[in-house]
Motif scaffolding. Sequence first.
Motif, PDB file in Angstrom:
ATOM      1  N   GLU A 185      34.331  28.066  50.563  1.00  0.00           N
ATOM      2  CA  GLU A 185      34.710  27.792  51.503  1.00  0.00           C
ATOM      3  C   GLU A 185      33.241  28.784  52.085  1.00  0.00           C
ATOM      4  O   GLU A 185      32.022  28.432  52.847  1.00  0.00           O
ATOM      5  CB  GLU A 185      35.705  28.872  52.869  1.00  0.00           C
ATOM      6  N   CYS A 186      33.350  30.240  51.550  1.00  0.00           N
ATOM      7  CA  CYS A 186      31.702  30.782  51.768  1.00  0.00           C
ATOM      8  C   CYS A 186      30.567  31.020  50.653  1.00  0.00           C
ATOM      9  O   CYS A 186      29.906  31.519  50.746  1.00  0.00           O
ATOM     10  CB  CYS A 186      32.077  31.786  52.779  1.00  0.00           C
ATOM     11  N   GLN A 187      31.399  30.256  49.502  1.00  0.00           N
ATOM     12  CA  GLN A 187      29.957  30.129  48.364  1.00  0.00           C
ATOM     13  C   GLN A 187      30.056  31.974  47.462  1.00  0.00           C
ATOM     14  O   GLN A 187      29.159  31.881  47.414  1.00  0.00           O
ATOM     15  CB  GLN A 187      29.540  30.061  48.864  1.00  0.00           C
ATOM     16  N   HIS A 188      30.628  32.434  48.686  1.00  0.00           N
ATOM     17  CA  HIS A 188      30.206  33.668  47.887  1.00  0.00           C
ATOM     18  C   HIS A 188      30.734  33.982  46.489  1.00  0.00           C
ATOM     19  O   HIS A 188      32.270  32.957  45.802  1.00  0.00           O
ATOM     20  CB  HIS A 188      31.478  35.356  48.766  1.00  0.00           C
ATOM     21  N   ILE A 189      30.427  34.580  45.052  1.00  0.00           N
ATOM     22  CA  ILE A 189      30.772  34.474  43.960  1.00  0.00           C
ATOM     23  C   ILE A 189      30.762  36.356  44.200  1.00  0.00           C
ATOM     24  O   ILE A 189      30.375  37.612  43.560  1.00  0.00           O
ATOM     25  CB  ILE A 189      29.505  34.559  42.827  1.00  0.00           C
ATOM     26  N   ILE A 190      32.208  35.805  42.462  1.00  0.00           N
ATOM     27  CA  ILE A 190      33.012  37.093  41.816  1.00  0.00           C
ATOM     28  C   ILE A 190      33.243  37.198  40.425  1.00  0.00           C
ATOM     29  O   ILE A 190      33.328  35.921  40.001  1.00  0.00           O
ATOM     30  CB  ILE A 190      34.044  37.592  42.827  1.00  0.00           C
ATOM     31  N   MET A 191      33.349  37.882  40.149  1.00  0.00           N
ATOM     32  CA  MET A 191      33.701  38.410  38.108  1.00  0.00           C
ATOM     33  C   MET A 191      34.543  39.067  38.680  1.00  0.00           C
ATOM     34  O   MET A 191      35.184  40.153  38.722  1.00  0.00           O
ATOM     35  CB  MET A 191      32.054  38.737  37.314  1.00  0.00           C
ATOM     36  N   LEU A 192      35.928  39.169  37.791  1.00  0.00           N
ATOM     37  CA  LEU A 192      37.072  39.701  37.656  1.00  0.00           C
ATOM     38  C   LEU A 192      36.824  39.365  36.752  1.00  0.00           C
ATOM     39  O   LEU A 192      37.228  38.656  35.264  1.00  0.00           O
ATOM     40  CB  LEU A 192      38.014  39.045  38.165  1.00  0.00           C
ATOM     41  N   PRO A 193      37.770  40.959  35.403  1.00  0.00           N
ATOM     42  CA  PRO A 193      38.185  40.815  34.278  1.00  0.00           C
ATOM     43  C   PRO A 193      39.106  39.791  33.616  1.00  0.00           C
ATOM     44  O   PRO A 193      40.360  39.860  34.854  1.00  0.00           O
ATOM     45  CB  PRO A 193      38.707  42.772  34.001  1.00  0.00           C
ATOM     46  N   ARG A 194      39.444  39.511  32.710  1.00  0.00           N
ATOM     47  CA  ARG A 194      41.022  38.578  32.427  1.00  0.00           C
ATOM     48  C   ARG A 194      41.889  38.705  33.022  1.00  0.00           C
ATOM     49  O   ARG A 194      42.412  37.953  33.706  1.00  0.00           O
ATOM     50  CB  ARG A 194      40.530  37.988  31.018  1.00  0.00           C
ATOM     51  N   GLU A 195      41.976  40.329  32.611  1.00  0.00           N
ATOM     52  CA  GLU A 195      43.567  41.008  32.676  1.00  0.00           C
ATOM     53  C   GLU A 195      43.788  40.337  34.552  1.00  0.00           C
ATOM     54  O   GLU A 195      45.175  40.244  35.202  1.00  0.00           O
ATOM     55  CB  GLU A 195      44.318  41.536  32.491  1.00  0.00           C
ATOM     56  N   LYS A 196      43.473  40.960  35.290  1.00  0.00           N
ATOM     57  CA  LYS A 196      43.356  40.996  36.399  1.00  0.00           C
ATOM     58  C   LYS A 196      43.401  39.669  37.420  1.00  0.00           C
ATOM     59  O   LYS A 196      43.811  39.434  37.908  1.00  0.00           O
ATOM     60  CB  LYS A 196      42.014  42.043  37.464  1.00  0.00           C
ATOM     61  N   PHE A 197      42.034  39.085  36.401  1.00  0.00           N
ATOM     62  CA  PHE A 197      42.168  37.184  37.341  1.00  0.00           C
ATOM     63  C   PHE A 197      43.822  36.756  36.987  1.00  0.00           C
ATOM     64  O   PHE A 197      44.231  36.118  37.532  1.00  0.00           O
ATOM     65  CB  PHE A 197      41.307  36.232  36.267  1.00  0.00           C
ATOM     66  N   GLU A 198      44.342  36.953  35.776  1.00  0.00           N
ATOM     67  CA  GLU A 198      45.253  36.136  35.516  1.00  0.00           C
ATOM     68  C   GLU A 198      46.023  36.860  36.773  1.00  0.00           C
ATOM     69  O   GLU A 198      47.424  35.953  36.588  1.00  0.00           O
ATOM     70  CB  GLU A 198      45.796  36.326  33.732  1.00  0.00           C
ATOM     71  N   LYS A 199      46.878  37.723  36.501  1.00  0.00           N
ATOM     72  CA  LYS A 199      47.728  38.941  37.653  1.00  0.00           C
ATOM     73  C   LYS A 199      47.424  37.925  38.780  1.00  0.00           C
ATOM     74  O   LYS A 199      48.381  37.970  39.929  1.00  0.00           O
ATOM     75  CB  LYS A 199      47.448  39.602  37.610  1.00  0.00           C
ATOM     76  N   SER A 200      46.435  37.992  39.414  1.00  0.00           N
ATOM     77  CA  SER A 200      46.151  37.409  40.574  1.00  0.00           C
ATOM     78  C   SER A 200      46.377  35.835  41.156  1.00  0.00           C
ATOM     79  O   SER A 200      46.387  35.820  41.850  1.00  0.00           O
ATOM     80  CB  SER A 200      44.327  38.307  41.136  1.00  0.00           C
ATOM     81  N   VAL A 201      46.466  35.570  40.259  1.00  0.00           N
ATOM     82  CA  VAL A 201      46.434  33.518  40.589  1.00  0.00           C
ATOM     83  C   VAL A 201      47.396  33.327  41.071  1.00  0.00           C
ATOM     84  O   VAL A 201      48.533  33.881  39.798  1.00  0.00           O
ATOM     85  CB  VAL A 201      45.514  32.996  39.313  1.00  0.00           C
ATOM     86  N   LYS A 202      47.903  32.422  42.059  1.00  0.00           N
ATOM     87  CA  LYS A 202      48.944  31.679  42.315  1.00  0.00           C
ATOM     88  C   LYS A 202      49.436  30.071  41.540  1.00  0.00           C
ATOM     89  O   LYS A 202      50.562  30.006  41.205  1.00  0.00           O
ATOM     90  CB  LYS A 202      49.173  31.884  43.842  1.00  0.00           C
ATOM     91  N   LYS A 203      48.420  29.422  41.351  1.00  0.00           N
ATOM     92  CA  LYS A 203      48.575  28.632  40.929  1.00  0.00           C
ATOM     93  C   LYS A 203      47.367  28.053  41.158  1.00  0.00           C
ATOM     94  O   LYS A 203      46.205  28.086  41.634  1.00  0.00           O
ATOM     95  CB  LYS A 203      49.275  27.285  41.711  1.00  0.00           C
ATOM     96  N   ILE A 204      47.149  26.724  40.263  1.00  0.00           N
ATOM     97  CA  ILE A 204      45.592  25.976  40.764  1.00  0.00           C
ATOM     98  C   ILE A 204      45.781  24.787  41.180  1.00  0.00           C
ATOM     99  O   ILE A 204      46.930  23.570  41.037  1.00  0.00           O
ATOM    100  CB  ILE A 204      45.671  25.246  38.626  1.00  0.00           C
ATOM    101  N   LEU A 205      45.204  24.985  42.103  1.00  0.00           N
ATOM    102  CA  LEU A 205      45.438  23.769  42.836  1.00  0.00           C
ATOM    103  C   LEU A 205      44.543  22.139  42.503  1.00  0.00           C
ATOM    104  O   LEU A 205      45.064  20.929  42.866  1.00  0.00           O
ATOM    105  CB  LEU A 205      44.501  24.259  43.893  1.00  0.00           C
ATOM    106  N   LYS A 206      43.154  22.574  41.281  1.00  0.00           N
ATOM    107  CA  LYS A 206      43.040  21.698  40.992  1.00  0.00           C
ATOM    108  C   LYS A 206      42.301  21.802  39.819  1.00  0.00           C
ATOM    109  O   LYS A 206      41.691  22.669  39.699  1.00  0.00           O
ATOM    110  CB  LYS A 206      41.933  20.550  41.820  1.00  0.00           C
ATOM    111  N   LYS A 207      42.855  21.005  38.543  1.00  0.00           N
ATOM    112  CA  LYS A 207      42.515  20.961  37.491  1.00  0.00           C
ATOM    113  C   LYS A 207      40.745  20.114  37.449  1.00  0.00           C
ATOM    114  O   LYS A 207      40.527  19.451  38.302  1.00  0.00           O
ATOM    115  CB  LYS A 207      42.893  20.066  36.215  1.00  0.00           C
ATOM    116  N   ALA A 208      40.187  20.938  36.506  1.00  0.00           N
ATOM    117  CA  ALA A 208      38.610  20.056  36.396  1.00  0.00           C
ATOM    118  C   ALA A 208      38.642  19.115  35.466  1.00  0.00           C
ATOM    119  O   ALA A 208      39.691  18.415  34.340  1.00  0.00           O
ATOM    120  CB  ALA A 208      38.047  20.661  35.322  1.00  0.00           C
ATOM    121  N   ASP A 209      37.733  17.845  36.386  1.00  0.00           N
ATOM    122  CA  ASP A 209      38.080  16.367  35.670  1.00  0.00           C
ATOM    123  C   ASP A 209      37.290  16.135  33.769  1.00  0.00           C
ATOM    124  O   ASP A 209      37.114  14.736  33.575  1.00  0.00           O
ATOM    125  CB  ASP A 209      37.046  15.808  36.353  1.00  0.00           C
TER     126      ASP A 209
END
Length: 64
Positions: free
Chosen positions: A37-61
């Motif tokens: 929505e607002c185009q803000h960019i963040i970086m997360l370590p893999r471990e924190k990212f994988e804990k925080s993801v609920k689901k994939i909304l759209k796979k890359a083409d």
Amino acid sequence: MNYQIGDVVQMKKPHPCGTNAWEVLRVGADFKLRCKECQHIIMLPREKFEKSVKKILKKADNEA
């Protein structure tokens, strides 16, 4: 889970702008994400990212 650049993921907690959809810009030991929505960019370590993801909304083409 296998994430690719271009995937759109839903995070558990929403961004302060109100959305919880993020586009994956970089994968590896760290993940770089852009708020859809607002185009803000963040970086997360893999471990924190994988804990925080609920689901994939759209796979890359970019299936090569």
